[in-house]
Design an enzyme around this catalytic site. Structure first.
Site, PDB file in Angstrom:
ATOM      1  N   ARG A  54      51.420  23.059   3.800  1.00 23.90           N
ATOM      2  CA  ARG A  54      51.527  22.585   4.396  1.00 23.90           C
ATOM      3  C   ARG A  54      50.365  21.376   4.831  1.00 23.90           C
ATOM      4  O   ARG A  54      50.003  20.756   6.271  1.00 23.90           O
ATOM      5  CB  ARG A  54      51.742  23.835   6.405  1.00 23.90           C
ATOM      6  CG  ARG A  54      52.709  24.152   6.327  1.00 23.90           C
ATOM      7  CD  ARG A  54      52.779  24.676   7.200  1.00 23.90           C
ATOM      8  NE  ARG A  54      51.884  25.492   7.808  1.00 23.90           N
ATOM      9  CZ  ARG A  54      51.407  25.648   9.362  1.00 23.90           C
ATOM     10  NH1 ARG A  54      52.618  25.671   9.984  1.00 23.90           N
ATOM     11  NH2 ARG A  54      50.531  25.976   9.862  1.00 23.90           N
ATOM     12  N   ASP A  55      49.700  21.079   3.472  1.00 18.49           N
ATOM     13  CA  ASP A  55      48.694  20.580   4.074  1.00 18.49           C
ATOM     14  C   ASP A  55      48.301  19.597   2.686  1.00 18.49           C
ATOM     15  O   ASP A  55      46.585  19.108   2.079  1.00 18.49           O
ATOM     16  CB  ASP A  55      47.165  20.622   4.014  1.00 18.49           C
ATOM     17  CG  ASP A  55      46.422  19.667   4.773  1.00 18.49           C
ATOM     18  OD1 ASP A  55      46.557  18.647   5.214  1.00 18.49           O
ATOM     19  OD2 ASP A  55      45.022  19.835   5.205  1.00 18.49           O
TER      20      ASP A  55
END
Length: 95
Positions: A54-55
């Site tokens: 997610r990043d």
């Protein structure tokens, strides 16, 4: 011997100062992309439980002395058991 961060972060090669930049030719760039994608595929499909990072960004990709990519910074990662979908409409990560 391979160790994390020997050549720092991918971001430092993309946007670092001109005097410290190491030229990345297209085969090396492609290998970094494919290695990162392979790592993400492992996390999403083969790790137990499945992990969604997610990043993903250049400052979270570490390069070893051979410019092999390693995914770092799992602060926003989420674990997903087999019976739960990883699809989400919630926005996460850094701008």
């Amino acid at each position: 011997m391979s160790y994390f961060g020997a050549n720092k972060y991918l971001k430092s090669f993309i946007s670092g100062s001109k005097g410290k930049r190491v030229p990345l030719d297209w085969p090396k760039r492609a290998a970094i992309c494919m290695g990162t994608a392979s790592g993400l595929a492992f996390l999403h499909d083969d790790a137990e439980p499945n992990i969604v990072h997610r990043d993903i960004k250049a400052s979270n990709i570490l390069l070893d002395e051979s410019f092999n990519p390693k995914i770092g910074d799992f602060g926003l990662a989420k674990l997903f058991p087999d019976n739960v979908t990883h699809i989400s409409t919630r926005v996460a990560g850094t701008v």
